[in-house]
Each structure stands twice: as structure tokens, then as C-alpha cells.
Write a protein that holds these residues in place. Structure first.
Motif, PDB file in Angstrom:
ATOM      1  N   SER A 120       0.872  -1.183   0.033  1.00 30.00           N
ATOM      2  CA  SER A 120       0.013   0.086   0.011  1.00 30.00           C
ATOM      3  C   SER A 120       0.852   1.392  -0.013  1.00 30.00           C
ATOM      4  O   SER A 120       2.130   1.348   0.469  1.00 30.00           O
ATOM      5  CB  SER A 120      -0.659   0.060   1.343  1.00 30.00           C
ATOM      6  OG  SER A 120      -0.215  -0.088   2.428  1.00 30.00           O
ATOM      7  N   SER A 139      -5.221   6.982  -1.320  1.00 32.02           N
ATOM      8  CA  SER A 139      -4.219   5.683  -1.066  1.00 32.02           C
ATOM      9  C   SER A 139      -4.480   4.615  -1.883  1.00 32.02           C
ATOM     10  O   SER A 139      -5.567   4.682  -2.882  1.00 32.02           O
ATOM     11  CB  SER A 139      -4.594   5.336   0.455  1.00 32.02           C
ATOM     12  OG  SER A 139      -6.096   5.015   0.221  1.00 32.02           O
ATOM     13  N   PHE A 190      -4.383   0.201  -1.988  1.00 28.43           N
ATOM     14  CA  PHE A 190      -4.136  -0.872  -1.274  1.00 28.43           C
ATOM     15  C   PHE A 190      -4.410  -2.131  -2.191  1.00 28.43           C
ATOM     16  O   PHE A 190      -5.323  -2.501  -2.511  1.00 28.43           O
ATOM     17  CB  PHE A 190      -4.722  -0.842  -0.009  1.00 28.43           C
ATOM     18  CG  PHE A 190      -4.910  -1.924   0.918  1.00 28.43           C
ATOM     19  CD1 PHE A 190      -3.970  -1.858   2.151  1.00 28.43           C
ATOM     20  CD2 PHE A 190      -5.863  -3.214   0.873  1.00 28.43           C
ATOM     21  CE1 PHE A 190      -4.019  -3.060   2.939  1.00 28.43           C
ATOM     22  CE2 PHE A 190      -5.436  -4.237   1.645  1.00 28.43           C
ATOM     23  CZ  PHE A 190      -4.492  -4.144   2.725  1.00 28.43           C
ATOM     24  N   ALA A 195      -1.603  -0.750   6.873  1.00 28.34           N
ATOM     25  CA  ALA A 195      -1.908   0.102   5.659  1.00 28.34           C
ATOM     26  C   ALA A 195      -1.244   1.559   5.807  1.00 28.34           C
ATOM     27  O   ALA A 195      -1.186   2.260   6.768  1.00 28.34           O
ATOM     28  CB  ALA A 195      -3.378   0.168   5.566  1.00 28.34           C
TER      29      ALA A 195
END
Length: 228
Positions: free
Chosen positions: A15, A26, A28, A191
Motif C-alpha cells: 500500500s 491511497s 491498497f 496499511a
């Protein structure tokens, strides 16, 4: 607040995340054994989404561990390379702390035990009290056999929750631990999105360091186990 990029490859997930003016962008993905191939394209994607170029960053951060030895080295190498090239400070963020913050933000949990499977029948583990987005450590990070884990003496009557892959070793946990937990979330992975939040606070507190000074935290020096 700073504009920063956070990376993580400490588990089977890969991530990255950008923190910009309190907003997080973001990526992931669960990518076992593909971190090297996937991380740089993710960085390009998240920077583009945030409307940034690397020179816009004030700092970089990465999941410093504990976690997969190989994954930690991948994230550290990429983060240090970027930090050196840009002349920016680097911040190492605890993977266990990031797990606890995710559990608090996503599930409103207050007493959290993040644990990661350390292999060799051991876990990486810590404990936190979470309140209003702030984490107070109740147990230092450690590596141990799950049978040896015990709760903080002063908080044994709290409503505990366990998060992370270490809780797949549930059957090896002591009965007192099993009785104390109200829920388990073993599928949660560290994460970069939470690491970006933690890194932004650390940077604001003056905790950024030169890239060469930041090292992964393994907790365990053994990388192989042999039967005697």
C-alpha cells in the motif's frame, strides 16, 4: 500540516498513501510476493490522484515493522531512495500502531491488541488504548510465542479486541486472553493510509529524520529456524 507520502510492504498487502491538507489518497492491494513490482506504480498513481509530483512532498514515511523481513526491506529501500533523492526527512511508522489506529477509526474500538503472525509459532504484538484518534501504548512491541502473551495488569477488565494476522493463532492463546477478547479481526492488514496519518503527526512534532538514520524494526534477529 505537511504533504507526505507513506509506503508499506510489511505484510502480504502492499500500500501507499498521500497525506495532503488533512486528506488521504491511497492504494491498497493484497499482493503476496509482488511488492517490488507493484509498489512504484502505486506511488505514481496516488501522486497523480493527489495532483502532486515528488518535489511537492515535505516528507516520506514507511512501515518500519515489525513484519515480513523482506517486505520491510523493500519499503525501507524505496522510501530511503526517494528521501535521499528529494532531500526530504523520513519517518518510520510502527505497523502495530497503524493496525490499532485502523481498528479504532474503522470499528470504534478502544482497547486494541494488534498482532501479526511472526512465523516460527510466534507473534509480533502490542496493546493500545485508543481514544479520539489518539493511541496510548499499554504494552511495548514484542515478539513471543502466543502461549506467553498476557494482558496489561491494570487493564485486564477492559473490553479488548484483537486485530491482525497474529490472531489466526487463536487456538494457541492462553484461556485468559481468549476470555478477555470481545472480538477478533484477523484479516486486517497494516496499511499506508493510517501510517500517513501517524506520520503527519510525527512530522508536525519534529520527528522527521535523515534518510540514513531510519531503520526497519525487526524485533527478532533470527531469519531462519532449524530443528535441533
Amino acid at each position: 500540516m505537511p504533504t507526505l507520502l507513506a509506503l508499506d510492504a510489511s505484510s502480504s498487502a502492499c500500500s501507499c498513501a498521500v497525506w495532503r491538507d488533512g486528506e488521504v489518497f491511497s492504494r491498497f492491494a493484497l499482493t503476496p510476493r509482488e511488492h517490488t513490482r507493484r509498489l512504484m506504480p502505486m506511488i505514481d498513481e496516488v501522486l497523480t490522484e493527489a495532483g502532486l509530483v515528488p518535489a511537492d512532498l515535505d516528507a516520506l514515511a514507511y512501515g518500519r515493522g515489525p513484519g515480513s523481513f523482506t517486505g520491510l526491506r523493500i519499503a525501507a529501500g524505496v522510501a530511503q531512495g526517494l528521501a535521499f533523492g528529494l532531500g526530504r526527512p523520513l519517518i518510520g511508522v510502527s505497523t502495530l500502531q497503524a493496525l490499532a489506529l485502523a481498528a479504532h477509526r474503522q470499528h470504534h474500538l478502544r482497547y486494541v491488541i494488534p498482532a501479526l503472525d511472526a512465523r516460527m509459532n510466534e507473534i509480533y504484538v502490542a496493546a493500545y488504548h485508543c481514544r479520539d484518534g489518539q493511541l496510548t501504548p499499554l504494552l511495548d512491541e514484542a515478539v513471543m510465542a502466543p502461549q506467553r502473551f498476557s494482558l496489561p495488569e491494570a487493564c485486564r477488565d477492559a473490553d479488548w479486541s484483537g486485530v491482525g494476522s497474529g490472531w489466526t493463532l487463536w487456538d494457541s492463546m492462553p484461556p485468559l486472553i481468549q476470555d478477555a477478547l470481545s472480538q477478533r479481526l484477523p484479516d486486517m492488514q497494516p496499511a499506508a493510509a493510517e501510517m500517513a496519518r501517524l506520520a503527519a503527526e510525527a512530522f508536525a512534532a519534529g520527528q522527521g529524520q535523515p534518510a540514513h538514520a531510519v531503520q526497519p524494526v525487526y524485533l527478532r534477529d533470527r531469519v531462519a529456524w532449524q530443528r535441533g
